[in-house]
Scaffold this active site. Structure first.
Site, mmCIF file in Angstrom:
data_model
loop_
_atom_site.group_PDB
_atom_site.id
_atom_site.type_symbol
_atom_site.label_atom_id
_atom_site.label_comp_id
_atom_site.label_asym_id
_atom_site.label_seq_id
_atom_site.Cartn_x
_atom_site.Cartn_y
_atom_site.Cartn_z
ATOM 1 N N ALA A 32 0.829 -1.197 0.132
ATOM 2 C CA ALA A 32 0.053 0.193 0.164
ATOM 3 C C ALA A 32 0.770 1.289 -0.139
ATOM 4 C CB ALA A 32 -0.903 0.050 1.219
ATOM 5 N N GLU A 33 1.948 1.252 0.842
ATOM 6 C CA GLU A 33 2.830 2.360 0.785
ATOM 7 C C GLU A 33 3.622 2.770 -0.426
ATOM 8 O OE1 GLU A 33 6.717 4.197 3.351
ATOM 9 O OE2 GLU A 33 5.350 2.735 4.143
ATOM 10 N N TYR A 34 4.072 1.493 -1.230
ATOM 11 C CA TYR A 34 4.522 1.643 -2.363
ATOM 12 C C TYR A 34 3.791 2.256 -3.606
ATOM 13 C CZ TYR A 34 7.054 0.234 -6.912
ATOM 14 O OH TYR A 34 7.736 0.050 -7.953
ATOM 15 N N LEU A 81 28.006 -21.901 -24.597
ATOM 16 C CA LEU A 81 29.017 -22.520 -24.009
ATOM 17 C C LEU A 81 28.872 -24.024 -24.420
ATOM 18 C CD1 LEU A 81 28.065 -21.628 -19.995
ATOM 19 C CD2 LEU A 81 30.053 -20.933 -21.621
ATOM 20 N N LYS A 112 22.550 -23.009 -13.773
ATOM 21 C CA LYS A 112 22.361 -22.525 -15.473
ATOM 22 C C LYS A 112 20.906 -22.294 -15.199
ATOM 23 C CE LYS A 112 23.199 -24.217 -20.196
ATOM 24 N NZ LYS A 112 21.607 -23.778 -20.490
ATOM 25 N N ARG A 133 20.196 -12.043 -27.037
ATOM 26 C CA ARG A 133 21.509 -12.827 -27.664
ATOM 27 C C ARG A 133 21.599 -13.084 -29.250
ATOM 28 N NH1 ARG A 133 23.397 -17.672 -29.447
ATOM 29 N NH2 ARG A 133 25.603 -18.038 -29.039
ATOM 30 N N LYS A 283 33.222 -21.755 -14.317
ATOM 31 C CA LYS A 283 33.847 -20.824 -15.167
ATOM 32 C C LYS A 283 35.341 -20.650 -14.308
ATOM 33 C CE LYS A 283 29.875 -18.168 -16.220
ATOM 34 N NZ LYS A 283 29.061 -16.788 -15.935
#
Length: 671
Positions: A32-34, A81, A112, A133, A283
């Site tokens: 409500a505040e948002y 990949l 992933k 991509r 990685k």
């Protein structure tokens, strides 16, 4: 009267609320505040539209209707990949790493995410552009739709100019709700969250994208090195400090045993996550070691994706159909009782060839076990023989082509049966589909459905006919309006300028892939030179073996091929290699030999692609970011942070005019 200071304060407050809720999952205020703060912001923007910026929280709700998606070139390619499917594959990967950089290594292991790879560009800390991509080199501009994802900050915590990569996805809960709504409305259901996410980001109406509740995890910067970090893990930590959402379930592993433990843990726990994952990404953590490992054309040598074991599901084999490929290979396809496998409904699966069917004793009517190879391609693993009732029928391959009724043959050393009739309609149709594909002539708008329509209505019989299509005939096709036809004809016209290697690959010469086509084009330069080449000359070229050389000689000995090439010439299709040919240039001409060059700012006379092609023709490698490894920066007008960084690092700076001096005398790349 609205106060601009209050307006800016509201933007900062709402940005912080969004960060707390969507990025770190720690909401600090009630909805409500948002909502109250958002309404206050909207009223101010209505009164003062001149204050509104693209970074405003109000822009996240969508409302913009796009005309289409522009193409976007990735300055640094978004590579895919390589995959690993078991411990042995991972051990091989680890061995290659250690052979190259030694034993002092660590791997960053990350989940992933099963979503859509995207790129986000920030300029001076502000969100500027987002793209898919695509093929890794060229993607689509989806800036407006990505702006609707609440976990993507419109402003970073620091004024960095960076390109960030990540995976946009649809959480399981959002996917379930979306399909419930679609079912109520009688719409087709999405097969899985990944398809739903991809479809959402390609909506022309941004309100639809905003309603889909997508999320994102960021996992890399185009060049982490420019951020002043030495490891991938430090780079991820840095992204978090900038306010970007990074998956917290990552782990730094110092041995393969630790990697295996991480994989085992998430193989068990993956179903408990709020989003889909389809594997684990490893990685090499040290960025200098990553640089030493380098990349292939398709993927980095320092990273690999472990794919979870494929789900195996039983279903009924209803029939076996035969398909004829563009080279005449007859492939049996299983027609299945529809079943869900790895998130999608499967009703067809490959059976590869007759020998496999015989070896596995697969019969029509069997209950069979199917899986998706690499979670992508459905295949039949085996029949469950204990469930047979006796009504099942053994399958036998026919002796004649199911399309043209020609005799089928099995060539020496081949398992597959093949139709060798060059006029077989199925082969011609498949050849046409291949000819227009992305890696061949890349003709936008000529998808499989359009090709099938054109072929079935006898508007095309070979690839040359594509270049003589008229607007009137195309408008007669289903779902082809004025705009679609205009765009298609423009795309066909543009494809005539493709370099020779694109045409060669598109012609579908047996055994000649994209890489070999490039080698042939570079060596022979023109189609006329290539078509008279003998086997000895061909086998002297890198990538061309005896089998391929025989195939090329046989292809060009065919009179029908000569006629086809003449028709293509008549249509104005380019038959020469127009790319860089480095080996014929002197050291003086190769001014950028072995150097890394960065383009920045707006170029006035050259397009960015032309500038890139010119630099590559002079021996250089074009990078998207400035670092200590950069040798030259070519700066156009309005050059920003990259130019400033180049000056700071004392990197030589060229103007566009400096670069243009190296254009070939005969007119060059910009004519």
């Amino acid at each position: 009267m609205a106060d601009k200071k209050r307006y800016e304060e509201l933007i900062n407050i709402l940005d912080q609320y969004s960060y707390d809720y969507y990025v770190i999952d720690n909401p600090t205020v009630e909805d409500a505040e948002y909502d109250q703060k958002m309404q206050e912001l909207l009223k101010i923007e209505e009164a003062h539209p001149e204050w509104v910026t693209p970074e405003s929280p109000s822009k996240r709700v969508g409302g913009e209707v796009l005309e289409g998606f522009k193409k976007v070139a990735h300055d640094t390619p978004m590579l895919s990949l390589a995959n690993a499917f078991n411990h042995e594959d991972l051990a091989d990967f680890d061995r290659r790493i250690r052979d190259k950089v030694g034993d002092d290594i660590a791997y960053m292991c990350e989940l992933k995410i099963d979503g859509l790879a995207v790129s986000l560009q920030y300029e001076n800390g502000k969100y500027k552009q987002g793209a898919t991509r695509g093929d890794g080199t060229i993607g689509e501009d989806i800036t407006a739709n990505l702006r609707t994802i609440r976990s993507i900050p419109m402003k970073l915590q620091k004024d960095y100019s960076i390109e960030v990569r990540g995976e946009a996805f649809m959480p399981k809960r959002s996917f379930q709700k979306l399909n419930e709504i679609r079912e109520e409305e009688g719409q087709m259901l999405f097969a899985n969250p990944r398809n739903a996410a991809a479809g959402s980001l390609r909506q022309l109406d941004t309100k639809i994208a905003a309603s889909r509740n997508l999320d994102i995890f960021l996992y890399a910067v185009a060049d982490f090195g420019e951020m002043g970090v030495e490891t991938h893990s430090a780079g991820l930590d840095m992204l978090e400090t900038l306010g970007l959402k990074v998956n917290k379930e990552r782990r730094l592993c110092s041995s393969l045993e630790e990697v295996y433990a991480y994989i085992d843990e998430w193989t068990e726990k993956r179903a408990d996550l709020a989003y889909d994952i389809d594997g684990i990404v490893l990685k090499l953590n040290n960025l200098e070691q990553q640089r030493q490992m380098g990349t292939t054309v398709k993927s980095p040598r320092w990273s690999i994706a472990y794919k979870f074991p494929a789900e195996e599901v039983p279903t009924k084999l209803l029939d076996i159909e035969l398909n004829v490929g563009r080279t005449g290979v007859i492939t049996p396809t299983a027609v299945l009782e529809p079943v869900r496998v790895a998130g999608t409904t499967v009703s067809r699966a490959s059976l590869h060839n007759e020998d496999l069917i015989t070896e596995k004793d697969i019969r029509i009517g069997d209950t069979v076990l199917i899986k998706k190879a690499g979670d992508i391609i459905p295949e039949v693993i085996k029949s469950i023989t204990e469930e047979r009732s006796g009504s099942e029928e053994p399958f036998h391959m026919p002796k004649k082509c199911p399309t043209c009724d020609s005799e089928l043959v099995r060539l020496e050393e081949e398992v597959a049966l093949r139709c060798i009739n060059p006029k077989c309609p199925a082969q011609i149709k498949e050849g046409l589909i291949h000819f227009v594909s992305r890696n061949a002539m890349n003709i936008d708008g000529l998808g499989e459905k359009v090709i099938i329509q054109l072929f079935s209505q006898h508007l095309i019989k070979d690839v040359a006919d594509l270049f003589f299509l008229s607007k009137e005939k195309l408008l007669e096709l289903e779902r082809m309006g004025e705009k679609s036809v205009t765009n298609l004809l423009a795309s066909i016209e543009a494809s005539k300028q493709n370099s020779l290697e694109k045409l060669l690959f598109g012609l579908g010469i047996r055994h000649v892939g994209a890489k070999a086509a490039k080698s042939l084009a570079v060596h022979f330069e023109t189609m006329d030179n290539l078509k008279v080449a003998d086997k000895e000359t061909l086998t002297s070229i890198n990538d061309i073996g005896e089998k391929m050389a025989d195939s090329i000689v046989t292809y060009f000995a065919n009179e029908e091929v000569h006629d086809l090439l003449e028709e293509l010439k008549r249509a104005g299709v380019n038959m020469t290699y127009t790319g860089p040919k480095l080996e014929d240039m002197s050291e003086e001409e190769l001014v950028f030999a072995g150097k890394t060059v960065v383009l920045t700012g707006k170029l006035e006379k050259l397009t960015r692609n032309d500038a890139k092609a010119l630099i590559e023709s002079l021996g250089g490698n074009v990078s998207g970011s400035v670092s200590k490894k950069t040798d030259v920066v070519v700066a156009g007008s309005d050059a920003g942070s990259k130019l400033a960084k180049a000056e700071e690092l004392a990197i030589p700076i060229w103007s566009e005019e400096d670069l243009i001096e190296y254009l070939p005398d005969e007119g060059g790349l910009n004519e």
